[in-house]
Design an enzyme around this catalytic site. Structure first.
Site, PDB file in Angstrom:
ATOM      1  N   GLN A  44       5.877   5.994  -6.100  1.00 50.93           N
ATOM      2  CA  GLN A  44       7.164   6.562  -5.696  1.00 50.93           C
ATOM      3  C   GLN A  44       7.768   5.827  -4.487  1.00 50.93           C
ATOM      4  N   TYR A  48      -2.023   4.449   6.116  1.00 47.47           N
ATOM      5  CA  TYR A  48      -1.644   5.384   5.044  1.00 47.47           C
ATOM      6  C   TYR A  48      -1.465   4.649   3.709  1.00 47.47           C
ATOM      7  N   HIS A  49      -0.662   3.559   3.720  1.00 51.34           N
ATOM      8  CA  HIS A  49      -0.427   2.841   2.455  1.00 51.34           C
ATOM      9  C   HIS A  49      -1.744   2.270   1.922  1.00 51.34           C
ATOM     10  N   ASP A  82      -3.357  24.260  -1.491  1.00 45.45           N
ATOM     11  CA  ASP A  82      -2.903  23.555  -0.284  1.00 45.45           C
ATOM     12  C   ASP A  82      -3.706  24.099   0.900  1.00 45.45           C
ATOM     13  N   LEU A 130      -2.529  23.781   3.963  1.00 43.84           N
ATOM     14  CA  LEU A 130      -1.474  24.006   4.960  1.00 43.84           C
ATOM     15  C   LEU A 130      -1.607  23.073   6.171  1.00 43.84           C
ATOM     16  N   ARG A 182      -0.177  20.280   6.708  1.00 45.87           N
ATOM     17  CA  ARG A 182       1.113  19.708   7.124  1.00 45.87           C
ATOM     18  C   ARG A 182       1.788  20.619   8.150  1.00 45.87           C
ATOM     19  N   ASN A 216      -9.239  12.124   4.765  1.00 47.46           N
ATOM     20  CA  ASN A 216      -8.520  13.144   3.990  1.00 47.46           C
ATOM     21  C   ASN A 216      -8.083  12.593   2.626  1.00 47.46           C
ATOM     22  N   ASP A 233      -9.073  23.143   1.210  1.00 48.98           N
ATOM     23  CA  ASP A 233      -9.027  21.744   1.620  1.00 48.98           C
ATOM     24  C   ASP A 233      -9.745  20.918   0.553  1.00 48.98           C
ATOM     25  N   THR A 291       2.556   5.324  -4.157  1.00 45.54           N
ATOM     26  CA  THR A 291       3.698   4.803  -3.395  1.00 45.54           C
ATOM     27  C   THR A 291       4.080   3.394  -3.836  1.00 45.54           C
ATOM     28  N   SER A 347       0.283  -0.180   6.110  1.00 45.43           N
ATOM     29  CA  SER A 347      -0.174   0.775   7.129  1.00 45.43           C
ATOM     30  C   SER A 347      -1.487   1.363   6.633  1.00 45.43           C
ATOM     31  N   CYS A 391       7.540  17.339  -1.256  1.00 48.27           N
ATOM     32  CA  CYS A 391       7.724  17.057  -2.697  1.00 48.27           C
ATOM     33  C   CYS A 391       7.067  18.148  -3.541  1.00 48.27           C
ATOM     34  N   LYS A 396      -3.542   4.591  -0.319  1.00 57.13           N
ATOM     35  CA  LYS A 396      -2.971   4.671  -1.671  1.00 57.13           C
ATOM     36  C   LYS A 396      -3.463   3.520  -2.545  1.00 57.13           C
ATOM     37  N   GLU A 410       5.835  -5.421  10.112  1.00 55.71           N
ATOM     38  CA  GLU A 410       6.355  -5.562   8.747  1.00 55.71           C
ATOM     39  C   GLU A 410       7.307  -6.745   8.691  1.00 55.71           C
TER      40      GLU A 410
HETATM   41  P1  NAD Z   1       3.873  16.553   2.710  1.00 55.81           P
HETATM   42  O1  NAD Z   1       3.032  16.186   3.876  1.00 55.81           O
HETATM   43  O2  NAD Z   1       5.141  17.284   2.949  1.00 55.81           O
HETATM   44  O3  NAD Z   1       3.002  17.394   1.662  1.00 55.81           O
HETATM   45  C1  NAD Z   1       1.637  17.173   1.419  1.00 55.81           C
HETATM   46  C2  NAD Z   1       0.980  18.543   1.239  1.00 55.81           C
HETATM   47  O4  NAD Z   1      -0.410  18.347   0.971  1.00 55.81           O
HETATM   48  C3  NAD Z   1       1.084  19.417   2.489  1.00 55.81           C
HETATM   49  O5  NAD Z   1       1.545  20.706   2.157  1.00 55.81           O
HETATM   50  C4  NAD Z   1      -0.350  19.445   3.039  1.00 55.81           C
HETATM   51  O6  NAD Z   1      -0.641  20.659   3.697  1.00 55.81           O
HETATM   52  C5  NAD Z   1      -1.172  19.241   1.776  1.00 55.81           C
HETATM   53  N1  NAD Z   1      -2.487  18.603   1.997  1.00 55.81           N
HETATM   54  C6  NAD Z   1      -2.747  17.444   2.662  1.00 55.81           C
HETATM   55  N2  NAD Z   1      -4.078  17.213   2.659  1.00 55.81           N
HETATM   56  C7  NAD Z   1      -4.655  18.222   1.961  1.00 55.81           C
HETATM   57  C8  NAD Z   1      -5.993  18.535   1.622  1.00 55.81           C
HETATM   58  N3  NAD Z   1      -7.014  17.772   2.025  1.00 55.81           N
HETATM   59  N4  NAD Z   1      -6.239  19.653   0.885  1.00 55.81           N
HETATM   60  C9  NAD Z   1      -5.218  20.444   0.484  1.00 55.81           C
HETATM   61  N5  NAD Z   1      -3.926  20.212   0.800  1.00 55.81           N
HETATM   62  C10 NAD Z   1      -3.649  19.100   1.528  1.00 55.81           C
HETATM   63  O7  NAD Z   1       4.148  15.188   1.909  1.00 55.81           O
HETATM   64  P2  NAD Z   1       5.216  14.892   0.767  1.00 55.81           P
HETATM   65  O8  NAD Z   1       6.341  14.165   1.365  1.00 55.81           O
HETATM   66  O9  NAD Z   1       5.445  16.105  -0.026  1.00 55.81           O
HETATM   67  O10 NAD Z   1       4.390  13.856  -0.100  1.00 55.81           O
HETATM   68  C11 NAD Z   1       3.557  14.304  -1.154  1.00 55.81           C
HETATM   69  C12 NAD Z   1       2.892  13.113  -1.832  1.00 55.81           C
HETATM   70  O11 NAD Z   1       3.898  12.213  -2.312  1.00 55.81           O
HETATM   71  C13 NAD Z   1       2.016  12.310  -0.869  1.00 55.81           C
HETATM   72  O12 NAD Z   1       0.816  11.965  -1.481  1.00 55.81           O
HETATM   73  C14 NAD Z   1       2.850  11.076  -0.572  1.00 55.81           C
HETATM   74  O13 NAD Z   1       2.017   9.988  -0.351  1.00 55.81           O
HETATM   75  C15 NAD Z   1       3.678  10.910  -1.826  1.00 55.81           C
HETATM   76  N6  NAD Z   1       4.969  10.268  -1.540  1.00 55.81           N
HETATM   77  C16 NAD Z   1       5.875  10.854  -0.693  1.00 55.81           C
HETATM   78  C17 NAD Z   1       7.081  10.200  -0.434  1.00 55.81           C
HETATM   79  C18 NAD Z   1       8.114  10.749   0.516  1.00 55.81           C
HETATM   80  O14 NAD Z   1       9.119  10.064   0.797  1.00 55.81           O
HETATM   81  N7  NAD Z   1       7.964  11.963   1.021  1.00 55.81           N
HETATM   82  C19 NAD Z   1       7.350   8.963  -1.049  1.00 55.81           C
HETATM   83  C20 NAD Z   1       6.396   8.403  -1.893  1.00 55.81           C
HETATM   84  C21 NAD Z   1       5.205   9.062  -2.135  1.00 55.81           C
HETATM   85  N1  USQ Z   2      12.902   2.658   9.589  1.00 57.86           N
HETATM   86  C1  USQ Z   2      13.982   2.378  10.420  1.00 57.86           C
HETATM   87  N2  USQ Z   2      14.404   3.367  11.245  1.00 57.86           N
HETATM   88  C2  USQ Z   2      13.834   4.607  11.280  1.00 57.86           C
HETATM   89  C3  USQ Z   2      12.749   4.880  10.426  1.00 57.86           C
HETATM   90  C4  USQ Z   2      12.306   3.864   9.595  1.00 57.86           C
HETATM   91  O1  USQ Z   2      14.535   1.286  10.412  1.00 57.86           O
HETATM   92  O2  USQ Z   2      14.296   5.453  12.065  1.00 57.86           O
HETATM   93  C5  USQ Z   2      12.420   1.603   8.664  1.00 57.86           C
HETATM   94  C6  USQ Z   2      10.923   1.328   8.771  1.00 57.86           C
HETATM   95  O3  USQ Z   2      10.655   0.373   9.782  1.00 57.86           O
HETATM   96  C7  USQ Z   2      10.630   0.846   7.361  1.00 57.86           C
HETATM   97  C8  USQ Z   2      11.598   1.605   6.491  1.00 57.86           C
HETATM   98  O4  USQ Z   2      12.624   2.090   7.357  1.00 57.86           O
HETATM   99  O5  USQ Z   2      10.943  -0.514   7.240  1.00 57.86           O
HETATM  100  C9  USQ Z   2      11.002   2.777   5.729  1.00 57.86           C
HETATM  101  O6  USQ Z   2      10.375   3.693   6.620  1.00 57.86           O
HETATM  102  P1  USQ Z   2      10.132   5.226   6.204  1.00 57.86           P
HETATM  103  O7  USQ Z   2       9.494   5.914   7.339  1.00 57.86           O
HETATM  104  O8  USQ Z   2      11.376   5.783   5.638  1.00 57.86           O
HETATM  105  O9  USQ Z   2       9.134   5.063   4.948  1.00 57.86           O
HETATM  106  P2  USQ Z   2       7.584   4.696   4.843  1.00 57.86           P
HETATM  107  O10 USQ Z   2       6.936   4.589   6.149  1.00 57.86           O
HETATM  108  O11 USQ Z   2       7.477   3.514   3.954  1.00 57.86           O
HETATM  109  O12 USQ Z   2       6.970   5.962   4.115  1.00 57.86           O
HETATM  110  C10 USQ Z   2       7.694   6.829   3.251  1.00 57.86           C
HETATM  111  C11 USQ Z   2       6.857   8.081   3.038  1.00 57.86           C
HETATM  112  C12 USQ Z   2       5.555   7.687   2.342  1.00 57.86           C
HETATM  113  C13 USQ Z   2       5.875   6.956   1.052  1.00 57.86           C
HETATM  114  C14 USQ Z   2       6.778   5.762   1.303  1.00 57.86           C
HETATM  115  C15 USQ Z   2       7.290   5.156   0.025  1.00 57.86           C
HETATM  116  O13 USQ Z   2       6.578   8.705   4.289  1.00 57.86           O
HETATM  117  O14 USQ Z   2       4.797   8.862   2.059  1.00 57.86           O
HETATM  118  O15 USQ Z   2       4.700   6.509   0.432  1.00 57.86           O
HETATM  119  O16 USQ Z   2       7.950   6.206   2.019  1.00 57.86           O
HETATM  120  S1  USQ Z   2       7.459   3.412   0.145  1.00 57.86           S
HETATM  121  O17 USQ Z   2       8.206   3.088   1.352  1.00 57.86           O
HETATM  122  O18 USQ Z   2       8.171   2.983  -1.042  1.00 57.86           O
HETATM  123  O19 USQ Z   2       6.141   2.856   0.242  1.00 57.86           O
END
Ligand code: NAD
Ligand code: USQ
Length: 398
Positions: A217, A190-191, A31, A33, A35, A119, A74, A145, A188, A12, A194, A333
């Protein structure tokens, strides 16, 4: 505006940085890096070939983009460097994406649970403490999230934008109305981080008047924005593996290589979705509409559509002819849930959503099919389980 984008090399963060630079803002990516390093540990790569950060920034400048600067740092462990950077640069705003964001990765082992908490919570707290110590008025826009609300039954109730009106009974029998943070119910580790971020925001906003917008999001799908599509070196990442791949992008990639779509359980889980192009636009809108001084944390639901996972699989199958496979669910879930979300804030600010119907086929053809030979099928299954029993069930199903 001068804007720091923490996590600006990620899925993102990269298109968001480019979009802000394109709109004339002075962008500095911070960043560590991590990831890219996690990809090496997991022995997987983005489906799309992605250039390293230096090449990305050079390419952006070569095609005439407003320069973007980069600092490798970091934010969770280098507090003094973060503080010094804020004092030296005096940013107007900081967008915070820099967290470990995969739920399955966070549930892999006690090491990844602890890493995710250390982290994410330290990073967010360091940022807030540094802003207060700097004495500067910096607007923080955080990517939170939809998952903080949980995915149990909301009994048909609409999920509000962060705050819930409750009536508090008084000893004399009267009631007064109050707005509280919507109860958190993370699914989870992770969640859970948040939901902890939310309390840090509430506290620093209340105690130190830090201006904060928290964007709850949904699941982001798609790959490129118009800007990252301008040069192959600007291409965004596309995660498809069992830990980092999110459900809709995984289904699109699976369909492109004729791999049966991996639905967990019955597919009755309903989730919120948003296209990457809209995600980037929302961050820009949030930056351009900061809270007033003294205003409480602004919370927006950053999503445009809700869908059941099983229905999504059927939609992709109909479009592509793919098969659908119902697998034991590795997650703890609800089998099924409803999800009605209030997202008026962004719509009122002018967001025009990209719908699934607009974008699905393009994504399959232009990205998933185009790069399908880069897919390592061994990395597709989701093997990170939430509980020991689920881990056993997955092993037995193989
Ligand atoms: P991503 O893992 O692709 O990007 C996260 C970036 O942050 C990476 O480049 C990583 O290197 C950097 N990072 C992590 N820890 C760090 C630290 N301690 N210091 C400096 N840099 C650090 O993830 P994304 O999909 O781009 O998601 C970005 C944000 O959006 C996250 O906080 C995630 O929770 C939120 N989000 C993502 C989604 C999704 O579907 N991808 C959905 C909802 C919310
Ligand atoms: N799922 C499947 N099949 C798959 C992968 C996932 O059925 O192959 C299901 C999961 O069990 C879950 C749902 O799809 O019920 C969503 O899983 P996901 O991996 O797409 O999403 P999630 O784990 O919730 O996490 C992602 C992002 C996270 C963000 C979150 C937004 O990785 O960073 O916060 O979406 S939300 O879901 O609205 O909380």
């Amino acid at each position: 505006m001068k804007v720091f984008v923490l996590g600006g090399d990620g899925f993102c963060g990269w298109p968001c940085s480019v979009n802000l630079a394109e709109h004339g803002h002075d962008v500095l990516i911070v960043d560590n890096l991590s990831r890219r390093k996690i990809d090496i540990d997991l022995e997987v790569e983005s489906l799309t070939p992605i250039a390293n950060i230096r090449e990305r920034l050079e390419a952006w400048q070569e095609i005439g983009g407003n320069p973007i600067r980069f600092s490798q740092m970091d934010i969770a462990s280098e507090y003094q460097r973060l503080l010094d950077l804020i004092i030296e640069e005096q940013p107007d705003a900081i967008v915070h994406f820099a967290e470990q964001r995969a739920a399955p990765y966070s549930m892999k082992s006690s090491a990844t649970k602890r890493y995710t908490v250390d982290n994410n919570v330290n990073g967010t707290h360091n940022l807030l403490a540094a802003i207060v110590e700097s004495g500067l008025d910096v607007h923080v826009v955080h990517l939170g999230t939809m998952g903080v609300y949980g995915y149990g039954s909301h009994r048909g109730a609409t999920i509000p934008e962060g705050y819930l009106k409750v009536e508090v009974p008084q000893p004399d029998g009267s009631r007064f109305e109050e707005e509280i943070l919507h109860p958190a119910s993370p699914g989870s580790v992770y969640h859970m981080t948040k939901t902890l971020d939310q309390l840090l925001f509430l506290y620093y906003n209340k105690n130190d008047n830090v201006k904060i917008t928290d964007l709850h999001q949904g699941i982001v799908w798609g790959t490129n924005t118009e800007a990252t599509g301008k040069d192959p070196r600007l291409t965004n990442r596309f995660d498809y593996d069992g830990d980092y791949g999110t459900v809709l992008n995984r289904f699109l990639m699976q369909a492109a290589i004729n791999y049966p779509l991996t639905v967990h359980g019955t597919g009755g889980q309903t989730r919120a979705f948003i296209h990457i192009r809209d995600s980037v636009k929302c961050v820009q809108l949030a930056l351009e509409n900061p809270p007033e001084s003294g205003e409480r944390v602004k919370i927006f639901n950053q999503m445009t559509e809700s869908h059941q996972v099983g229905e999504l699989a059927k939609k992709v199958a109909k479009l592509t002819g793919a098969e659908v496979n119902y697998l034991p669910n590795p997650r703890n879930e609800a089998v099924e849930n409803d999800l009605i979300v209030d997202n008026r804030c962004f719509i009122e600010l002018g967001l025009k959503p990209t719908t699934l119907d607009d974008g699905l086929l393009t994504e399959v053809v232009e990205v998933a099919r185009r790069w399908s030979d880069r897919c390592d099928k061994k990395r597709i299954p989701c093997i990170s389980a939430w509980t020991a029993n689920q881990a056993k069930a997955i092993k037995q199903s193989k």
